[in-house]
Motif scaffolding. Structure first.
Motif, PDB file in Angstrom:
ATOM      1  N   ASP A  76       0.888  -1.161   0.000  1.00  0.00           N
ATOM      2  CA  ASP A  76       0.000   0.000   0.000  1.00  0.00           C
ATOM      3  C   ASP A  76       0.930   1.216   0.000  1.00  0.00           C
ATOM      4  O   ASP A  76       1.560   1.528   1.019  1.00  0.00           O
ATOM      5  CB  ASP A  76      -0.887  -0.017   1.261  1.00  0.00           C
ATOM      6  N   PHE A 107      -4.745  -1.124  -3.762  1.00  0.00           N
ATOM      7  CA  PHE A 107      -5.531   0.067  -4.138  1.00  0.00           C
ATOM      8  C   PHE A 107      -6.726   0.194  -3.184  1.00  0.00           C
ATOM      9  O   PHE A 107      -7.080  -0.778  -2.500  1.00  0.00           O
ATOM     10  CB  PHE A 107      -6.012  -0.075  -5.590  1.00  0.00           C
ATOM     11  N   LEU A 160      -5.950   0.223 -14.527  1.00  0.00           N
ATOM     12  CA  LEU A 160      -6.677   0.711 -13.345  1.00  0.00           C
ATOM     13  C   LEU A 160      -8.170   0.851 -13.658  1.00  0.00           C
ATOM     14  O   LEU A 160      -9.026   0.422 -12.874  1.00  0.00           O
ATOM     15  CB  LEU A 160      -6.082   2.062 -12.901  1.00  0.00           C
ATOM     16  N   ILE A 184      -8.329   8.022  -7.986  1.00  0.00           N
ATOM     17  CA  ILE A 184      -7.321   7.019  -7.610  1.00  0.00           C
ATOM     18  C   ILE A 184      -6.088   7.165  -8.501  1.00  0.00           C
ATOM     19  O   ILE A 184      -4.948   7.129  -8.032  1.00  0.00           O
ATOM     20  CB  ILE A 184      -7.889   5.573  -7.724  1.00  0.00           C
ATOM     21  N   TYR A 188      -2.340   7.864  -7.127  1.00  0.00           N
ATOM     22  CA  TYR A 188      -1.283   6.850  -7.257  1.00  0.00           C
ATOM     23  C   TYR A 188      -0.132   7.316  -8.149  1.00  0.00           C
ATOM     24  O   TYR A 188       1.002   6.870  -7.990  1.00  0.00           O
ATOM     25  CB  TYR A 188      -1.871   5.507  -7.722  1.00  0.00           C
TER      26      TYR A 188
END
Ligand code: IMP
Length: 424
Positions: A76, A107, A160, A184, A188
């Protein structure tokens, strides 16, 4: 050629691997993590400063030690960056950190999925740490997982998007909120920039280091009875914390392995659900919990406590090829008047010394105990095994005799130095 010494948990985790790793780490050039994720956790106190580790091998605290997170770990990045920043804020150098290109990434949908699956299990909960570990490993084996190297690839957004869309369909059926792929993605992308300097092919690096005769200590996470194959399935974690996982989670080969240290406590404990033959769900268990401060390092949950189970220990020795044992909390168990050691199981009217991971069989098993005298007194200042009181010696000698493996570390108190070590 250098060798890899491995430190593994013998039971259900929380055996105090950190203390042994801390001792051995000082003698190693490289500290390696190969399995699990931020479901693990241990804290180390150095110069009155407390450090909590979930992902980074704690060996990083030793100046000059290279800390490697291998391909078998699920990462993570948010937690990893918090850990990096926390070390930096305490003046520690993290430039020696290396992260495998092949490690899988956790995720937000993995964490949500972990939560949702636990809720859906109703009364059959596993009691996971809800860190997204299981769902991340699921994606790895389903072959839709996203690895560290994918964060830097042109297909990252597509990968993703596919994952978030698929997960959102499942969340919709379960009345769980939908996740936003763009949010997200940008989050990321930022994480990937921060960790980029540490990312490399760690398998190539490990073999180069072994050729240079460097000493590697592998810091195991979780433990034998939480192993997805060899543990008390389904009440297990989603990786192989046993010796095989160390190999597949790093790329070292079987010949590279030197000493295999099996860490245990002088009693037993378990977090989460599942059968537990020597559990003392009574005032003895409560007493052990209070004396040993048995509350989860990661989740703060009170741990279930009980006597030491030699049937299970012998199994851990066989499965991992344990060559030396490390027993923590001898001082804690020595505060009881009477101590019991489980030397066999009784099931369906028969006595057996063979462990089983079958849930029904475990639930039908009761422990056959041998009794020992406690009241060891204050043993925290003892540094030589031969100076231990007679009752304590009898207890540890019986353990060695039963499993046929020498005990090389004995924890006699909570402090770092409160340890009897019989390794050079
Ligand atoms: P998960 O690894 O979060 O999926 O949890 C699966 C099971 O393993 C649960 O019973 C957890 O409590 C247990 N578990 C996972 N990591 C650890 C650990 O580091 N120590 C003890 N138990 C753990």
């Amino acid at each position: 050629m250098g060798k890899v010494d491995v430190v593994l948990g013998s039971f259900y985790g929380d055996e105090g691997k950190g203390k042994i790793i801390d001792y051995l780490g000082g003698k190693a050039d490289v500290a390696l993590r190969a399995t699990g994720g931020n479901n693990a956790g241990h804290s180390i106190e150095v110069d009155s400063e407390k450090y909590v580790f979930h992902l980074i091998p704690s060996g990083i605290l030793n100046k000059g030690t290279l800390a490697i997170i291998g391909n078998g770990v699920v990462i993570d990045p948010k937690v990893l960056i918090e850990e990096i920043n926390s070390l930096k804020s305490k003046g520690k150098d993290v430039s020696n950190l290396r992260i495998s290109t092949k490690a899988h990434v956790i995720f937000p949908y993995h964490i949500e999925m972990d939560k949702m699956l636990e809720e859906n299990r109703g009364s059959k909960k596993i009691g996971t740490t809800v860190r997204g570990i299981g769902p991340c490993y699921c994606d790895k084996y389903e072959r839709c997982g996203i690895r560290i190297e994918d964060l830097y690839s042109s297909h990252f957004k597509d990968l993703l998007t596919r994952n978030v869309e698929n997960k959102n369909k499942i969340f919709a059926i379960n009345n769980y909120p939908q996740l936003d792929v763009d949010k997200i993605y940008s989050e990321y992308l930022e994480y990937s920039k921060i960790i980029k300097e540490y990312v490399c092919d760690t398998t190539v690096l490990i073999h180069k280091l072994l050729k240079e005769d460097k000493k590697i200590i592998c810091e195991g996470a979780q433990a034998t009875l939480l192993d997805i194959d060899f543990g008390s399935y389904p009440y297990v974690t989603s990786s192989n914390p046993t010796i095989g996982g160390i190999i597949t989670g790093s790329g070292i080969n079987a010949h590279d392995i030197g000493e295999v240290y099996g860490v245990m406590k002088a009693y037993s404990s378990r977090v989460g659900a599942g059968p537990y033959v020597t559990e003392q769900d009574n005032e003895i268990g409560d007493k052990i919990r209070e004396l040993g401060h048995e509350y989860g390092a990661t989740t703060k949950r009170p741990r279930r406590c009980g006597y030491l189970d030699l049937v299970a220990l012998k199994y851990a020795v066989l499965v991992n090829g344990i060559t030396a044992l490390c027993i923590n909390h001898l001082d804690t168990i020595g505060k009881l008047d009477k101590i019991k050691l489980c030397v066999a199981y009784e099931r369906d009217g028969k006595k057996t010394e063979e462990f089983t991971t079958n849930e029904d069989e475990l639930l039908r098993s009761t422990a056959v105990y041998e009794e020992f005298k406690g009241n060891f007194g204050d043993i925290s200042k003892i540094r030589k095994r031969c100076d231990l009181p007679k009752n304590a010696l009898k207890y540890i000698e019986r353990i060695e005799e039963y499993v046929g493996v020498p005990i090389k570390f004995i924890g006699v108190g909570a402090k770092r130095e409160e340890m009897i070590c019989e390794v050079e």
